[in-house]
Design a protein around this motif. Sequence first.
Motif, short mmCIF file in Angstrom:
data_model
loop_
_atom_site.label_atom_id
_atom_site.label_comp_id
_atom_site.label_asym_id
_atom_site.label_seq_id
_atom_site.Cartn_x
_atom_site.Cartn_y
_atom_site.Cartn_z
N MET A 112 0.84 -1.21 0.00
CA MET A 112 0.00 0.00 0.00
C MET A 112 0.87 1.25 0.00
SD MET A 112 -2.69 1.26 2.91
CE MET A 112 -3.51 -0.33 2.88
N ASP A 113 0.59 2.19 -0.85
CA ASP A 113 1.33 3.44 -0.92
C ASP A 113 1.01 4.28 0.31
OD1 ASP A 113 2.34 5.97 -1.52
OD2 ASP A 113 2.12 5.63 -3.66
N SER A 114 2.06 4.69 1.04
CA SER A 114 1.83 5.48 2.25
C SER A 114 1.19 6.82 1.93
CB SER A 114 3.15 5.69 3.00
OG SER A 114 4.08 6.40 2.18
N LEU A 115 1.46 7.34 0.71
CA LEU A 115 0.85 8.60 0.32
C LEU A 115 -0.66 8.43 0.15
CD1 LEU A 115 3.42 10.00 -2.28
CD2 LEU A 115 3.09 10.70 0.10
N SER A 159 -2.54 6.30 1.77
CA SER A 159 -3.17 6.12 3.08
C SER A 159 -3.31 7.44 3.83
CB SER A 159 -2.36 5.12 3.92
OG SER A 159 -1.07 5.64 4.20
N LYS A 160 -2.42 8.40 3.52
CA LYS A 160 -2.47 9.69 4.21
C LYS A 160 -3.42 10.67 3.53
CE LYS A 160 2.23 9.36 6.10
NZ LYS A 160 3.60 9.95 6.10
N LYS A 161 -3.71 10.41 2.27
CA LYS A 161 -4.56 11.34 1.52
C LYS A 161 -6.00 11.27 2.02
CE LYS A 161 -4.92 12.85 -3.29
NZ LYS A 161 -4.64 12.48 -4.70
N ASP A 201 -8.82 12.55 -2.32
CA ASP A 201 -9.03 11.38 -3.16
C ASP A 201 -10.53 11.16 -3.23
OD1 ASP A 201 -8.95 9.02 -4.53
OD2 ASP A 201 -7.62 7.98 -3.14
N VAL A 202 -11.13 11.44 -4.38
CA VAL A 202 -12.59 11.46 -4.50
C VAL A 202 -13.07 10.34 -5.40
CG1 VAL A 202 -14.59 12.81 -5.25
CG2 VAL A 202 -12.65 13.96 -4.16
N VAL A 203 -14.10 9.61 -4.94
CA VAL A 203 -14.73 8.56 -5.73
C VAL A 203 -16.23 8.82 -5.76
CG1 VAL A 203 -15.26 6.09 -5.86
CG2 VAL A 203 -12.97 6.83 -5.20
N LYS A 225 -11.43 2.14 0.80
CA LYS A 225 -10.91 1.81 2.14
C LYS A 225 -9.62 1.01 2.06
CE LYS A 225 -12.42 -0.21 6.54
NZ LYS A 225 -13.51 -0.94 7.23
N GLU A 226 -9.45 0.21 1.01
CA GLU A 226 -8.25 -0.60 0.85
C GLU A 226 -6.99 0.26 0.76
OE1 GLU A 226 -8.83 -3.04 -2.55
OE2 GLU A 226 -10.21 -4.43 -1.55
N LYS A 227 -7.16 1.51 0.36
CA LYS A 227 -6.01 2.41 0.24
C LYS A 227 -5.54 2.90 1.62
CE LYS A 227 -7.32 4.29 -4.29
NZ LYS A 227 -7.59 5.54 -5.05
N GLY A 228 -6.36 2.66 2.64
CA GLY A 228 -6.03 3.11 3.98
C GLY A 228 -6.52 4.53 4.23
N GLY A 229 -6.52 4.91 5.49
CA GLY A 229 -6.95 6.25 5.84
C GLY A 229 -8.44 6.34 6.10
N GLU A 230 -8.89 7.54 6.49
CA GLU A 230 -10.28 7.76 6.88
C GLU A 230 -11.09 8.30 5.70
OE1 GLU A 230 -9.88 8.84 11.57
OE2 GLU A 230 -9.16 10.34 10.16
N ILE A 231 -12.38 7.98 5.72
CA ILE A 231 -13.25 8.33 4.60
C ILE A 231 -14.43 9.17 5.08
CG2 ILE A 231 -14.73 7.43 2.76
CD1 ILE A 231 -13.04 4.88 2.80
N VAL A 232 -14.70 10.24 4.35
CA VAL A 232 -15.88 11.06 4.57
C VAL A 232 -16.92 10.70 3.52
CG1 VAL A 232 -16.82 13.41 4.57
CG2 VAL A 232 -14.57 12.96 5.58
N LEU A 233 -18.15 10.49 3.94
CA LEU A 233 -19.25 10.21 3.02
C LEU A 233 -20.01 11.50 2.74
CD1 LEU A 233 -20.71 6.93 4.58
CD2 LEU A 233 -19.02 7.14 2.74
N ILE A 234 -20.25 11.78 1.47
CA ILE A 234 -21.03 12.95 1.07
C ILE A 234 -22.19 12.46 0.21
CG2 ILE A 234 -21.02 15.17 -0.11
CD1 ILE A 234 -18.00 15.30 0.36
N GLY A 235 -23.40 12.69 0.67
CA GLY A 235 -24.57 12.20 -0.06
C GLY A 235 -25.44 13.34 -0.53
#
Length: 230
Positions: A1-4, A6-8, A37-39, A73-83
Amino acid sequence: MDSLDSKKKKCLIIHGFGGGLHEVKPLAEYLTGLGYDVVCPILKGHSATREDMRKATYKDWIDSAEHEFLKLKEKGGEIVLIGFSMGGLIAFNLACKHDIKAIVTINTPIFYWNINRVLLNLLDDLKSKRYNHIKRYLQAKNNSPFLAMLQFLLLLHQTKPKLEKIYCPILTIQAEDDDTVKRKSVDYIHKHVSSDRKNIRYIDNGGHLILLSSMAGRVLLCVEDFLLEQ
């Protein structure tokens, strides 16, 4: 996993019922420009034919968003949900199953169809002879088969009791002239979520598709400020 990776900081932006990525594109592009990082998942049945929309269930919609969430989530780090709109209901469902950094909802319905506003919009169309609102209502009807509407109602019904399970920070944004979502939806969400960090931002106009309106900039800044606080 790229540490960058996971921090993004990461955001999953979920579009609304009968809509698509165009509804949330301005926000996605803005946050990407800020370094997030937006999906933006496409909910099942929303990218093809009316028949595909008719066959999809609300569980399919949730699964579509969850699939992209798990990949992010596999990239690591925390995720914000926007609906956006119904996407907020889907975000609540994901937040009940997964560890979420925060939630943003934009014009998310608990109580829908502001009939007074609809009538005012129709009157405005007749006066201006532009018929923009009438065209939008007809398009929405075309994009919303009866069975799909039933699935939306099922999603709404089973989501409302889950609000008490939401403990992460939440920002609720609502256009005051929204003809699709009643303003009291915000009050219901604010009252029933269990988070001790919950904020409301009202935008005086912009309508339901506020991210495509002249007021989009205000929404983008509200979301940016909220994310910076997390």
